[in-house]
Design a protein around this motif. Structure first.
Motif, PDB file in Angstrom:
ATOM      1  N   PRO A   1      25.340 -44.340  16.004  1.00 20.36           N
ATOM      2  CA  PRO A   1      26.121 -43.161  16.382  1.00 20.36           C
ATOM      3  C   PRO A   1      27.275 -43.560  17.303  1.00 20.36           C
ATOM      4  O   PRO A   1      27.167 -44.547  18.049  1.00 20.36           O
ATOM      5  N   ALA A   2      28.362 -42.809  17.268  1.00 18.47           N
ATOM      6  CA  ALA A   2      29.546 -43.135  18.078  1.00 18.47           C
ATOM      7  C   ALA A   2      29.194 -43.267  19.552  1.00 18.47           C
ATOM      8  O   ALA A   2      29.667 -44.183  20.234  1.00 18.47           O
ATOM      9  N   ALA A   3      28.321 -42.389  20.075  1.00 13.63           N
ATOM     10  CA  ALA A   3      27.950 -42.457  21.493  1.00 13.63           C
ATOM     11  C   ALA A   3      27.188 -43.743  21.800  1.00 13.63           C
ATOM     12  O   ALA A   3      27.353 -44.326  22.876  1.00 13.63           O
ATOM     13  N   ALA A   4      26.376 -44.213  20.861  1.00 16.15           N
ATOM     14  CA  ALA A   4      25.640 -45.469  21.064  1.00 16.15           C
ATOM     15  C   ALA A   4      26.611 -46.649  21.060  1.00 16.15           C
ATOM     16  O   ALA A   4      26.473 -47.577  21.863  1.00 16.15           O
ATOM     17  N   GLN A   5      27.595 -46.626  20.171  1.00 14.44           N
ATOM     18  CA  GLN A   5      28.609 -47.684  20.148  1.00 14.44           C
ATOM     19  C   GLN A   5      29.378 -47.717  21.464  1.00 14.44           C
ATOM     20  O   GLN A   5      29.611 -48.790  22.031  1.00 14.44           O
ATOM     21  N   GLN A   6      29.752 -46.543  21.973  1.00 14.86           N
ATOM     22  CA  GLN A   6      30.486 -46.468  23.230  1.00 14.86           C
ATOM     23  C   GLN A   6      29.635 -46.970  24.399  1.00 14.86           C
ATOM     24  O   GLN A   6      30.145 -47.626  25.309  1.00 14.86           O
ATOM     25  N   TYR A   7      28.343 -46.688  24.369  1.00 16.81           N
ATOM     26  CA  TYR A   7      27.415 -47.149  25.403  1.00 16.81           C
ATOM     27  C   TYR A   7      27.372 -48.681  25.429  1.00 16.81           C
ATOM     28  O   TYR A   7      27.502 -49.309  26.478  1.00 16.81           O
ATOM     29  N   VAL A   8      27.225 -49.290  24.258  1.00 11.85           N
ATOM     30  CA  VAL A   8      27.203 -50.750  24.159  1.00 11.85           C
ATOM     31  C   VAL A   8      28.522 -51.336  24.649  1.00 11.85           C
ATOM     32  O   VAL A   8      28.547 -52.308  25.418  1.00 11.85           O
ATOM     33  N   GLU A   9      29.629 -50.744  24.241  1.00 11.08           N
ATOM     34  CA  GLU A   9      30.946 -51.247  24.649  1.00 11.08           C
ATOM     35  C   GLU A   9      31.154 -51.114  26.160  1.00 11.08           C
ATOM     36  O   GLU A   9      31.743 -52.002  26.787  1.00 11.08           O
TER      37      GLU A   9
END
Length: 88
Positions: free
Chosen positions: A53-61
């Motif tokens: 999910p986009a929010a998970a990608q942003q969290y990792v980044e």
């Protein structure tokens, strides 16, 4: 719904540019949190970073930026097949 990510520490009103070194400093330090959107979607079937999910990608980044090191793997479950290679 939201995740709190510790991005620093305040000690005696001053923002530290490092992790508190001594136990005494750590006991007096206040964590500084950045709140980011959470995600409730199922991720155990994701096999590529773009599947997250986009929010998970942003969290990792965010974690990569704060730590200053790119991630190499993201685990989305206990099985070996549930590991997403990152920056390969």
């Amino acid at each position: 719904e939201t995740l709190n990510v510790c991005t620093g520490y305040k000690l005696d009103g001053q923002l530290l540019d490092r992790y508190p070194v001594t136990r005494t400093e750590l006991e007096r330090a206040e964590p500084v949190y950045q709140q980011v959107p959470g995600f409730m979607e199922e991720v155990t079937s994701c096999r590529k970073f773009s599947d997250l999910p986009a929010a998970a990608q942003q969290y990792v980044e965010l974690i990569e930026r704060e730590v200053g090191v790119p991630g190499s793997m993201i685990s989305v479950g206990p099985e070996r097949s549930q590991t997403i290679p990152r920056n390969s």
